[in-house]
Design a protein around this motif. Structure first.
Motif, PDB file in Angstrom:
ATOM      1  N   SER A   1       0.900  -1.126   0.106  1.00 28.81           N
ATOM      2  CA  SER A   1       0.000   0.502  -0.085  1.00 28.81           C
ATOM      3  C   SER A   1       0.821   1.661   0.136  1.00 28.81           C
ATOM      4  CB  SER A   1      -0.698  -0.241   0.761  1.00 28.81           C
ATOM      5  OG  SER A   1      -1.656  -1.155   0.708  1.00 28.81           O
ATOM      6  N   ARG A   2       2.088   1.466   0.708  1.00 23.98           N
ATOM      7  CA  ARG A   2       2.620   2.694   0.266  1.00 23.98           C
ATOM      8  C   ARG A   2       3.277   2.350  -0.683  1.00 23.98           C
ATOM      9  NH1 ARG A   2       3.951   0.391   6.303  1.00 23.98           N
ATOM     10  NH2 ARG A   2       6.219  -1.011   5.716  1.00 23.98           N
ATOM     11  N   LEU A   3       3.989   1.578  -1.299  1.00 25.99           N
ATOM     12  CA  LEU A   3       4.834   1.339  -2.566  1.00 25.99           C
ATOM     13  C   LEU A   3       3.759   2.288  -3.295  1.00 25.99           C
ATOM     14  CD1 LEU A   3       6.183   0.500  -4.863  1.00 25.99           C
ATOM     15  CD2 LEU A   3       5.167  -1.636  -4.720  1.00 25.99           C
ATOM     16  N   VAL A   4       1.986   1.856  -3.478  1.00 29.01           N
ATOM     17  CA  VAL A   4       1.475   2.068  -5.078  1.00 29.01           C
ATOM     18  C   VAL A   4       1.310   4.014  -3.943  1.00 29.01           C
ATOM     19  CG1 VAL A   4      -0.772   2.676  -5.882  1.00 29.01           C
ATOM     20  CG2 VAL A   4       0.735   0.474  -5.696  1.00 29.01           C
ATOM     21  N   GLY A   5       1.043   4.432  -2.687  1.00 25.51           N
ATOM     22  CA  GLY A   5       0.799   5.450  -2.245  1.00 25.51           C
ATOM     23  C   GLY A   5       1.527   6.424  -2.831  1.00 25.51           C
ATOM     24  N   ALA A   6       3.187   5.919  -2.257  1.00 27.31           N
ATOM     25  CA  ALA A   6       4.201   6.717  -2.638  1.00 27.31           C
ATOM     26  C   ALA A   6       3.772   6.996  -4.312  1.00 27.31           C
ATOM     27  CB  ALA A   6       5.682   6.571  -2.789  1.00 27.31           C
ATOM     28  N   VAL A   7       3.280   6.485  -5.310  1.00 25.92           N
ATOM     29  CA  VAL A   7       3.614   6.973  -6.584  1.00 25.92           C
ATOM     30  C   VAL A   7       2.276   7.678  -7.127  1.00 25.92           C
ATOM     31  CG1 VAL A   7       2.917   5.645  -8.928  1.00 25.92           C
ATOM     32  CG2 VAL A   7       4.421   5.179  -7.445  1.00 25.92           C
ATOM     33  N   ARG A   8       1.082   7.976  -6.221  1.00 22.70           N
ATOM     34  CA  ARG A   8      -0.028   8.337  -6.587  1.00 22.70           C
ATOM     35  C   ARG A   8      -0.015   9.657  -5.511  1.00 22.70           C
ATOM     36  NH1 ARG A   8      -4.526   7.986  -4.333  1.00 22.70           N
ATOM     37  NH2 ARG A   8      -5.527   8.966  -6.132  1.00 22.70           N
ATOM     38  N   ALA A   9       1.033   9.756  -4.424  1.00 18.60           N
ATOM     39  CA  ALA A   9       1.018  11.067  -3.898  1.00 18.60           C
ATOM     40  C   ALA A   9       1.930  11.837  -4.200  1.00 18.60           C
ATOM     41  CB  ALA A   9       1.893  11.232  -2.259  1.00 18.60           C
TER      42      ALA A   9
ATOM     43  N   VAL B   1       4.521   0.432 -20.026  1.00 17.38           N
ATOM     44  CA  VAL B   1       4.511  -0.504 -19.801  1.00 17.38           C
ATOM     45  C   VAL B   1       4.552  -1.957 -20.826  1.00 17.38           C
ATOM     46  CG1 VAL B   1       3.350  -2.843 -19.310  1.00 17.38           C
ATOM     47  CG2 VAL B   1       2.897  -0.413 -18.227  1.00 17.38           C
ATOM     48  N   ASP B   2       5.674  -2.321 -20.856  1.00 16.39           N
ATOM     49  CA  ASP B   2       6.185  -3.539 -21.849  1.00 16.39           C
ATOM     50  C   ASP B   2       6.491  -4.570 -21.066  1.00 16.39           C
ATOM     51  OD1 ASP B   2       7.346  -4.677 -24.475  1.00 16.39           O
ATOM     52  OD2 ASP B   2       9.117  -3.862 -23.995  1.00 16.39           O
ATOM     53  N   GLY B   3       5.220  -5.165 -22.084  1.00 16.53           N
ATOM     54  CA  GLY B   3       5.350  -7.162 -21.303  1.00 16.53           C
ATOM     55  C   GLY B   3       4.354  -6.862 -19.798  1.00 16.53           C
ATOM     56  N   PRO B   4       4.712  -7.725 -19.359  1.00 14.76           N
ATOM     57  CA  PRO B   4       3.453  -7.839 -17.779  1.00 14.76           C
ATOM     58  C   PRO B   4       2.919  -7.124 -16.707  1.00 14.76           C
ATOM     59  CG  PRO B   4       5.396  -9.731 -17.962  1.00 14.76           C
ATOM     60  CD  PRO B   4       5.242  -8.913 -19.481  1.00 14.76           C
ATOM     61  N   ALA B   5       2.366  -6.516 -16.658  1.00  9.95           N
ATOM     62  CA  ALA B   5       2.104  -6.409 -15.525  1.00  9.95           C
ATOM     63  C   ALA B   5       0.604  -6.795 -14.729  1.00  9.95           C
ATOM     64  CB  ALA B   5       1.507  -4.323 -15.670  1.00  9.95           C
ATOM     65  N   VAL B   6       1.886  -7.519 -13.701  1.00  9.20           N
ATOM     66  CA  VAL B   6       0.960  -7.912 -12.466  1.00  9.20           C
ATOM     67  C   VAL B   6       1.078  -7.977 -11.367  1.00  9.20           C
ATOM     68  CG1 VAL B   6       0.910 -10.480 -12.477  1.00  9.20           C
ATOM     69  CG2 VAL B   6       1.911 -10.106 -14.358  1.00  9.20           C
ATOM     70  N   GLY B   7      -0.289  -8.604 -11.116  1.00  8.03           N
ATOM     71  CA  GLY B   7      -0.613  -8.130  -9.672  1.00  8.03           C
ATOM     72  C   GLY B   7      -0.023  -7.070  -8.107  1.00  8.03           C
ATOM     73  N   ILE B   8       0.654  -6.643  -7.304  1.00  9.25           N
ATOM     74  CA  ILE B   8       0.992  -5.135  -7.179  1.00  9.25           C
ATOM     75  C   ILE B   8       1.649  -4.024  -8.628  1.00  9.25           C
ATOM     76  CG2 ILE B   8       3.344  -5.975  -5.900  1.00  9.25           C
ATOM     77  CD1 ILE B   8       0.498  -3.428  -4.527  1.00  9.25           C
ATOM     78  N   GLY B   9       1.985  -5.195  -9.339  1.00 12.84           N
ATOM     79  CA  GLY B   9       2.511  -4.575 -11.014  1.00 12.84           C
ATOM     80  C   GLY B   9       1.741  -3.714 -11.862  1.00 12.84           C
ATOM     81  N   ALA B  10       0.754  -4.591 -11.645  1.00 10.11           N
ATOM     82  CA  ALA B  10      -0.620  -3.982 -11.854  1.00 10.11           C
ATOM     83  C   ALA B  10      -1.052  -2.557 -11.489  1.00 10.11           C
ATOM     84  CB  ALA B  10      -1.570  -4.740 -12.598  1.00 10.11           C
ATOM     85  N   SER B  11      -1.334  -2.928 -10.309  1.00 10.73           N
ATOM     86  CA  SER B  11      -1.166  -1.882  -9.415  1.00 10.73           C
ATOM     87  C   SER B  11      -0.763  -0.483  -9.388  1.00 10.73           C
ATOM     88  CB  SER B  11      -1.718  -1.965  -7.799  1.00 10.73           C
ATOM     89  OG  SER B  11      -2.576  -3.570  -7.999  1.00 10.73           O
ATOM     90  N   LEU B  12       0.597  -0.738  -9.724  1.00  6.89           N
ATOM     91  CA  LEU B  12       1.352   0.421  -9.629  1.00  6.89           C
ATOM     92  C   LEU B  12       1.515   0.748 -11.282  1.00  6.89           C
ATOM     93  CD1 LEU B  12       4.038   1.256  -8.324  1.00  6.89           C
ATOM     94  CD2 LEU B  12       5.605   0.112  -9.791  1.00  6.89           C
ATOM     95  N   ALA B  13       1.276   0.326 -12.340  1.00  6.41           N
ATOM     96  CA  ALA B  13       0.954   0.944 -13.276  1.00  6.41           C
ATOM     97  C   ALA B  13      -0.302   1.666 -12.873  1.00  6.41           C
ATOM     98  CB  ALA B  13       1.126  -0.144 -14.532  1.00  6.41           C
ATOM     99  N   VAL B  14      -0.716   1.087 -12.287  1.00  3.21           N
ATOM    100  CA  VAL B  14      -2.490   2.150 -13.176  1.00  3.21           C
ATOM    101  C   VAL B  14      -2.746   3.217 -12.322  1.00  3.21           C
ATOM    102  CG1 VAL B  14      -5.214   1.599 -12.708  1.00  3.21           C
ATOM    103  CG2 VAL B  14      -3.765  -0.075 -13.842  1.00  3.21           C
ATOM    104  N   ALA B  15      -1.261   3.343 -10.810  1.00  3.68           N
ATOM    105  CA  ALA B  15      -1.989   4.081 -10.513  1.00  3.68           C
ATOM    106  C   ALA B  15      -0.739   5.601 -10.906  1.00  3.68           C
ATOM    107  CB  ALA B  15      -0.516   3.900  -9.450  1.00  3.68           C
ATOM    108  N   ALA B  16      -0.188   5.200 -12.027  1.00  7.56           N
ATOM    109  CA  ALA B  16       0.213   6.486 -12.617  1.00  7.56           C
ATOM    110  C   ALA B  16      -0.718   7.188 -13.861  1.00  7.56           C
ATOM    111  CB  ALA B  16       1.067   6.176 -14.129  1.00  7.56           C
TER     112      ALA B  16
END
Length: 266
Positions: free
Chosen positions: A98-106, A115-130
């Motif tokens: 949660s802190r990881l994605v929150g740091a990007v959103r903040a 995004v080049d290749g798979p964005a899976v799990g928390i990786g998908a969450s991280l990408a869509v935080a952009a």
């Protein structure tokens, strides 16, 4: 990238135009994130949030993968050494995500995901935080949590629903359906699709060039207003994810999944 630095699997640097780049470089794990890599992203984003040199941040992964999610193999090794995760361990794991994605959103400035290749799990969450997301046609987004006996985290229960709508977000979260880049663009999850990584770089460069020529204050206030309008329940989603995932990380289903990963690594 100028002034580039490589720490714990993460490249970071700021160029002369005000474009800051975060690149995940853990090829053996398809850029899956362990604790040190996640902490490095959190640390860098914390510094950049108050750095007036930074006009835009670009997130990417090297080697043909954006991010394969959490490093479950590493988690399996840790769990085996401890004899399993207790409630404290489980809560620490999910709060870190949660802190990881929150740091990007903040970050007050726009964030662009390449995004080049798979964005899976928390990786998908991280990408869509952009704020802006571009992908190659071979890329895909996958909330694979349910396959491990878990639930989406990193705010995905809010961000995917806000972008895709309830029905398609439910299909991804409950059925673990993979969403390829073309479909993701068609349904509003991402902003554009290109065929190759070189074309992706060109698209991202055009977007960042426009952003660096725009008023930083105007961009920050616009971003805040858009997030307020579309993600007003984000904090509630994070709280629900932390509570639910803390429980699920201790479940027999997830423990069995960890054991399978541990066995595969022997």
């Amino acid at each position: 990238m100028t002034q580039a630095e490589f720490v714990d699997g993460i490249w970071s640097g700021i160029d002369d135009t005000g474009v800051a780049r975060l690149e995940i470089d853990r090829p053996a794990q398809m850029n899956a994130l362990d604790g040190p890599a996640s902490h490095r992203i959190i640390e860098v984003c914390g510094h950049w949030a108050g750095d007036e040199r930074v006009q835009v941040v670009v997130l990417s992964g090297r080697g043909g993968a954006f991010c394969a999610g959490a490093d479950v193999a590493g988690m399996a090794t840790d769990a085996a050494a401890k004899g399993g995760f207790d409630a404290g361990d489980s809560r620490a794991i999910i709060e870190n995500g949660s802190r990881l994605v929150g740091a990007v959103r903040a970050l007050p400035m726009p964030v662009v995901a390449a995004v080049d290749g798979p964005a899976v799990g928390i990786g998908a969450s991280l990408a869509v935080a952009a704020d802006l997301i571009y992908a190659t046609s071979s890329s895909y987004f996958l909330l694979a949590f349910v396959k491990l006996g878990l639930m989406p985290d990193g705010g995905a229960s809010a961000t995917f629903a806000a972008s895709l709508g309830r029905a398609r977000a439910n299909a991804m979260a409950l059925l673990g359906e993979k969403l390829f880049a073309s479909e993701a663009c068609e349904h509003g999850l991402i902003n554009g699709v290109v065929d190759e990584a070189t074309a992706l770089e060109a698209v991202v460069a055009r977007a960042t060039s426009k952003l660096t020529r725009t008023s930083a204050s105007a961009l920050a206030l616009t971003k805040a207003a858009l997030n307020g309008a579309t993600l007003d329940r984000y904090d509630d989603a994070i709280a629900a994810e932390i509570a639910g995932q803390t429980e699920l990380l201790q479940s027999p289903q997830f423990q069995a999944a960890l054991a399978a990963f541990a066995g595969a690594g022997k």
